[in-house]
Design an enzyme around this catalytic site. Structure first.
Site, PDB file in Angstrom:
ATOM      1  N   THR A  50      16.412 -13.721  62.620  1.00 11.80           N
ATOM      2  CA  THR A  50      17.843 -13.816  62.879  1.00 11.80           C
ATOM      3  C   THR A  50      18.476 -14.710  61.822  1.00 11.80           C
ATOM      4  O   THR A  50      17.882 -14.913  60.750  1.00 11.80           O
ATOM      5  CB  THR A  50      18.098 -14.287  64.331  1.00 11.80           C
ATOM      6  OG1 THR A  50      19.494 -14.249  64.600  1.00 11.80           O
ATOM      7  CG2 THR A  50      17.568 -15.686  64.592  1.00 11.80           C
ATOM      8  N   ASN A  51      19.678 -15.216  62.041  1.00 14.92           N
ATOM      9  CA  ASN A  51      20.335 -16.081  61.054  1.00 14.92           C
ATOM     10  C   ASN A  51      21.191 -17.115  61.780  1.00 14.92           C
ATOM     11  O   ASN A  51      21.269 -17.112  63.006  1.00 14.92           O
ATOM     12  CB  ASN A  51      21.152 -15.224  60.068  1.00 14.92           C
ATOM     13  CG  ASN A  51      22.212 -14.412  60.780  1.00 14.92           C
ATOM     14  OD1 ASN A  51      23.179 -14.955  61.300  1.00 14.92           O
ATOM     15  ND2 ASN A  51      22.030 -13.095  60.823  1.00 14.92           N
ATOM     16  N   ILE A  52      21.853 -17.988  61.034  1.00 16.24           N
ATOM     17  CA  ILE A  52      22.514 -19.151  61.644  1.00 16.24           C
ATOM     18  C   ILE A  52      23.953 -18.885  62.093  1.00 16.24           C
ATOM     19  O   ILE A  52      24.642 -19.805  62.496  1.00 16.24           O
ATOM     20  CB  ILE A  52      22.498 -20.377  60.702  1.00 16.24           C
ATOM     21  CG1 ILE A  52      23.310 -20.098  59.425  1.00 16.24           C
ATOM     22  CG2 ILE A  52      21.056 -20.770  60.349  1.00 16.24           C
ATOM     23  CD1 ILE A  52      23.621 -21.365  58.624  1.00 16.24           C
ATOM     24  N   SER A  53      24.396 -17.626  62.077  1.00 13.99           N
ATOM     25  CA  SER A  53      25.743 -17.333  62.583  1.00 13.99           C
ATOM     26  C   SER A  53      25.851 -17.716  64.062  1.00 13.99           C
ATOM     27  O   SER A  53      24.976 -17.381  64.858  1.00 13.99           O
ATOM     28  CB  SER A  53      26.048 -15.841  62.412  1.00 13.99           C
ATOM     29  OG  SER A  53      27.196 -15.501  63.160  1.00 13.99           O
TER      30      SER A  53
END
Ligand code: C5P
Length: 217
Positions: free
Chosen positions: A29-32
């Site tokens: 996933t990512n940090i959004s």
């Protein structure tokens, strides 16, 4: 009260981070945080639009008063949900931080630590580009994209706007934007580039909606 600049308009938004499964308990996933997309959904609603939200992983509450809010966590699920709802939309705003790649060899069962000691190989395959696919429809809605870059922000944003063929693109710096509750953005459109001040994501969203409404008249 907010001027009803999007009264009667149908707006579809994506927000949040996608999640690409490796196995039933792990993923990429990512940090959004989803805050910018959720703030925009709220600002569109406040401007009188009928808002449909497609969201991945978000760390803030889904706004009240939306026409529909559908969770779609992988890029492929988000692509499918967007295309199920895109008919009859006037505006598409792609804020979600969508994974460019999915896990090609994702596992139905939890991976076990290999007793031989060799780490598993994660193979990646390309995900569809949701925004580019909507912009390429025969009669696309007015498309707004986002670009989060860690360096050469405006240079990459100009390229992205041209490559995805979208009229309006909002550029921001990863370190100032992702996972934060304030932001500093520059809007790129056919007329040029407009830098907004550093302010809360709620105020940034209101200003983006005002800019968007100005382009539609
Ligand atoms: O190419 P990049 O991911 O930087 O482009 C960002 C813009 O494209 C954002 O508006 C994002 O929501 C959208 N996007 C998308 N589908 C993808 C990748 C990006 O809709 N697979």
């Amino acid at each position: 009260s907010t001027p009803q600049t999007l009264a009667g308009k149908k707006v579809l938004l994506t927000a949040g981070a996608t999640f690409e499964a490796i196995d039933p308990v792990r993923g990429i996933t990512n940090i959004s945080s989803g805050q910018m997309g959720l703030a925009l959904a709220r600002a569109c609603r406040a401007a009188g639009a009928e808002v449909t939200l497609i969201y991945g992983q978000v760390q803030a509450p889904i706004p009240a008063g939306l026409a529909q809010a559908v969770q779609a966590v992988s890029a492929e699920a988000m692509y499918a949900a967007v295309h199920r709802h895109i008919g009859r939309q006037d505006i598409f705003i792609a804020v979600a931080a969508v994974a460019d790649y999915k896990v090609k060899n994702s596992h139905a069962q939890k991976l076990k630590k290999d007793l031989s000691g060799s780490p598993p190989l994660i193979e990646l395959a390309e995900n569809p580009d949701i925004l580019a696919s909507v912009a390429a429809l025969p009669q696309p809605p007015f498309c707004v994209g986002f670009a989060a870059e860690s360096e050469r922000v405006l240079e990459y944003a100009r390229i992205k706007r041209a490559k995805k063929n979208i009229p309006m693109l909002v550029a921001n710096q990863v370190a100032q934007a992702m996972g934060k509750d304030s932001n500093q953005v520059t809007i790129l459109d056919q007329h040029g580039e407009t830098a907004l001040p550093h302010m809360s994501k709620a105020d940034t969203a209101t200003a983006i909606v005002a800019h968007l409404a100005g382009l539609l008249v």
